[in-house]
Design an enzyme around this catalytic site. Structure first.
Site, PDB file in Angstrom:
ATOM      1  N   ASN A  90      40.073  31.469  45.939  1.00 55.36           N
ATOM      2  CA  ASN A  90      38.742  31.331  46.380  1.00 55.36           C
ATOM      3  C   ASN A  90      37.737  30.916  45.318  1.00 55.36           C
ATOM      4  O   ASN A  90      36.627  30.580  45.611  1.00 55.36           O
ATOM      5  CB  ASN A  90      38.369  32.543  47.220  1.00 55.36           C
ATOM      6  CG  ASN A  90      38.326  33.837  46.179  1.00 55.36           C
ATOM      7  OD1 ASN A  90      38.943  33.851  45.302  1.00 55.36           O
ATOM      8  ND2 ASN A  90      37.455  34.930  46.577  1.00 55.36           N
ATOM      9  N   GLY A 139      43.811  39.357  43.822  1.00 55.74           N
ATOM     10  CA  GLY A 139      44.521  38.793  45.193  1.00 55.74           C
ATOM     11  C   GLY A 139      44.410  40.376  46.156  1.00 55.74           C
ATOM     12  O   GLY A 139      43.537  41.022  45.957  1.00 55.74           O
ATOM     13  N   SER A 140      45.278  40.280  47.134  1.00 59.34           N
ATOM     14  CA  SER A 140      45.397  41.049  48.112  1.00 59.34           C
ATOM     15  C   SER A 140      45.862  42.472  47.504  1.00 59.34           C
ATOM     16  O   SER A 140      46.665  42.757  46.586  1.00 59.34           O
ATOM     17  CB  SER A 140      46.201  40.820  49.169  1.00 59.34           C
ATOM     18  OG  SER A 140      47.586  40.968  49.017  1.00 59.34           O
ATOM     19  N   GLU A 171      42.429  42.950  40.420  1.00 58.28           N
ATOM     20  CA  GLU A 171      41.236  43.004  41.231  1.00 58.28           C
ATOM     21  C   GLU A 171      41.751  42.656  42.497  1.00 58.28           C
ATOM     22  O   GLU A 171      42.036  41.398  42.807  1.00 58.28           O
ATOM     23  CB  GLU A 171      40.630  41.791  40.709  1.00 58.28           C
ATOM     24  CG  GLU A 171      39.860  42.127  39.156  1.00 58.28           C
ATOM     25  CD  GLU A 171      38.856  43.334  39.281  1.00 58.28           C
ATOM     26  OE1 GLU A 171      38.656  43.522  40.283  1.00 58.28           O
ATOM     27  OE2 GLU A 171      38.452  43.623  38.240  1.00 58.28           O
ATOM     28  N   CYS A 176      36.020  38.068  47.494  1.00 57.16           N
ATOM     29  CA  CYS A 176      36.298  39.699  47.552  1.00 57.16           C
ATOM     30  C   CYS A 176      34.881  40.146  47.762  1.00 57.16           C
ATOM     31  O   CYS A 176      34.992  41.519  47.792  1.00 57.16           O
ATOM     32  CB  CYS A 176      37.093  40.091  46.323  1.00 57.16           C
ATOM     33  SG  CYS A 176      37.577  38.750  45.102  1.00 57.16           S
TER      34      CYS A 176
HETATM   35  C1  UN1 Z   1      35.016  36.876  44.586  1.00 58.00           C
HETATM   36  O1  UN1 Z   1      34.250  37.463  45.312  1.00 58.00           O
HETATM   37  O2  UN1 Z   1      35.830  36.706  44.825  1.00 58.00           O
HETATM   38  O3  UN1 Z   1      29.938  37.557  42.222  1.00 58.00           O
HETATM   39  C2  UN1 Z   1      34.607  36.501  43.059  1.00 58.00           C
HETATM   40  C3  UN1 Z   1      30.318  36.564  43.018  1.00 58.00           C
HETATM   41  C4  UN1 Z   1      31.170  35.434  42.157  1.00 58.00           C
HETATM   42  C5  UN1 Z   1      32.316  35.581  41.958  1.00 58.00           C
HETATM   43  C6  UN1 Z   1      32.994  36.162  43.114  1.00 58.00           C
HETATM   44  N1  UN1 Z   1      30.290  35.172  40.785  1.00 58.00           N
HETATM   45  O4  UN1 Z   1      29.850  36.537  43.944  1.00 58.00           O
END
Ligand code: UN1
Length: 496
Positions: free
Chosen positions: A150, A226-227, A248, A282
């Site tokens: 993503n 990832g998940s 993460e 995420c």
């Molecule tokens: C993610 O949400 O998978 O904070 C990363 C943000 C981006 C990074 C997102 N700078 O929305």
């Protein structure tokens, strides 16, 4: 159109000769590239190369290592537009967002490069006379880095750039949905002058490449985004082998809107937080918690705005929302919509794949809003990772915070209020790694720690100086210049 792995400074195919295709999720007819389908043999070669290279790389002064990362940042800036276009073609998000993703890599390069001349340890008084005490950061060794599709540029750079500045070497497995951006990143590092073996790239699936990488005895550290399900498996293995692991994982981020908030601003924030990147962040907003007094007004305005979002190929500057990444994700979104309907939530808009016009040949799904969602419904608890948002009503401020915290995840969060007292209580009481006040749940900057609490991770943070704690080991150093044996905690130095 045919791309390779990068091992020990050379572009090479998979030994088996097997390949996989990468197609544009907005247009199945467009083949983006063909990539080597690799396995344990390629992982082994890459880890060996990284281990050899570590012997020299760890001795290169950190400011010199950092200069290479700085140059990589300059090159990413130079090629930003091509990289962004490639990224939109391979993963679908709109071009403004893939430019942003690339910019996040550039920002990370400059920030990590600065750390080459900081990476501060501590000097502190010793408890014994004629003795000097300090702590220094040391590299760990070969890092196995497994990143998602993503944010195919930003997230790998959050990991790889600080890892390299700290003096580690890397074997990088990009997501198999975004191998081209992986190639673009590694090519940039090679062009910036990174010595052979310091960065290695192996393409393939999670089971084919990810597992052997995690399990390789010479890989000292695993960094994975990832998940939560995959993260748990990786952590179990790393727990058994006492391997350092940084995770993460998922999120179920909520935006609270209080009755005193600027409603237009909050609607705009929710629209961006929930449907930016087609909801595949995420940090995406997947729950909106509304104070009951402004519920009707907010919902009407949100639904009207959602209906106007334009779907299509992200290279078209008039498109707001791209496709989902692949067929599996679209099925997952559809199944959650069915679950939501069964649970009794009220579908306000969306709720089905988009298969006409510009959407004919891609994995598009209509931006979806559910209202009358109860906080314990599955659609309010499980990570959906798509353009679906659940609206929940709260009686008051305390209820809103408690609904937000009623989640197994804790990545990002947001509150819209003009009451400074409520804002500060929210900052104190929300259980999440990131809290925004009067901003959406997305939009983290690279010089602050990124990560979350509860099932979102294992306590590590990326970005900021916090990431140095992932990619370096502390060493404490004592230098005794008294010329005699001094015994800490035993010799009692008396002040007369
Ligand atoms: C993610 O949400 O998978 O904070 C990363 C943000 C981006 C990074 C997102 N700078 O929305």
């Amino acid at each position: 159109m045919e791309y390779k792995n990068f091992i020990n400074g050379k572009w090479v195919g998979a030994r088996s000769g097997e390949k996989f295709e990468n197609r544009n999720p907005a247009d199945w007819d467009e083949l983006v590239g063909v990539f080597p389908k690799s396995g344990a043999a390629e992982v082994d070669e890459a880890v060996e190369a990284a281990e050899q290279a570590f012997r020299r790389w760890r001795l290169v002064p950190a400011p010199k290592r950092a200069e290479i990362i700085y140059r990589a940042g300059e090159l990413l800036r130079k090629h930003k537009e091509e990289i962004a276009r490639d990224m939109t073609r391979e993963m679908g998000k709109v071009i403004q967002e893939t430019r942003g993703d690339t910019q996040e890599g550039i920002d990370t390069a400059y920030y990590a490069a600065g750390e080459g001349r900081r990476m501060f340890g501590e000097t502190t008084p010793a408890e014994l006379p004629d003795k000097f005490a300090m702590s220094v950061r040391q590299p760990i060794g070969v890092c196995g880095i497994i990143s998602p599709w993503n944010f195919p540029m930003a997230i790998p750079t959050w990991k790889i750039f600080p890892a390299l500045v700290c003096g580690n070497t890397v074997v990088f497995k990009p997501a198999s949905d975004t191998p081209l951006t992986g190639v673009n990143l590694v090519r940039t590092l090679a062009e910036a002058g990174l010595p052979a073996g310091v960065i290695n790239l192996v393409h393939g699936t999670g089971s084919g490449v990810g597992n052997p990488l995690v399990q390789h005895p010479k890989v000292r550290l695993v960094s994975f985004t990832g998940s939560s399900r995959a993260g748990r498996q990786i952590a179990e293995f790393c727990g058994k082998t006492l391997k350092r692991v940084s995770l993460e994982l998922g999120g179920k981020n909520a935006q609270i809107v209080m009755e005193d908030a600027d409603i237009d601003l909050a609607v705009e924030g929710a629209l961006w937080g929930a449907f930016g990147t087609t909801g595949q962040r995420c940090t995406a907003t997947s729950r909106i918690v509304l104070h009951e007094k402004i519920r009707e007004e907010f919902l009407a305005s949100l639904v009207a705005r959602v209906k106007k979002l334009r779907l299509g190929n992200g290279l078209d500057p008039n498109v707001d929302v791209g496709p989902l990444i692949n067929e599996g994700q679209r099925e997952q979104i559809q199944s959650y919509v069915e679950i939501g309907l069964k649970e009794g939530a009220k579908l306000m808009t969306g709720g089905k794949p988009c298969e006409q016009g510009d959407c004919k040949k891609g994995w598009f799904y209509e931006p979806t809003v559910f209202a009358e969602v109860e906080q314990n419904m599955r659609i309010a608890q499980e990570e959906i990772f798509g353009p679906v948002v659940s609206v929940i009503t709260a009686r008051d401020f305390t209820d809103a915070i408690s609904i937000l915290n009623n989640s197994s995840y804790g990545l990002s969060s947001s509150i819209y209020t003009n009451d400074v007292r409520r804002a500060l209580v929210a900052i104190r009481d929300i259980e999440a790694g990131i809290t925004y006040v009067n901003g959406p749940t997305i939009g983290a900057e690279v010089h602050l720690p990124f990560g979350g609490v509860k099932d979102t991770g294992n306590g590590h943070r990326e970005s900021g100086t916090a990431v140095l704690d992932v990619f370096s080991e502390w060493k404490s150093v004592y230098i005794d210049y008294s010329g005699k044996l001094q015994k800490a905690q035993i010799d009692d130095v008396r002040v007369e």
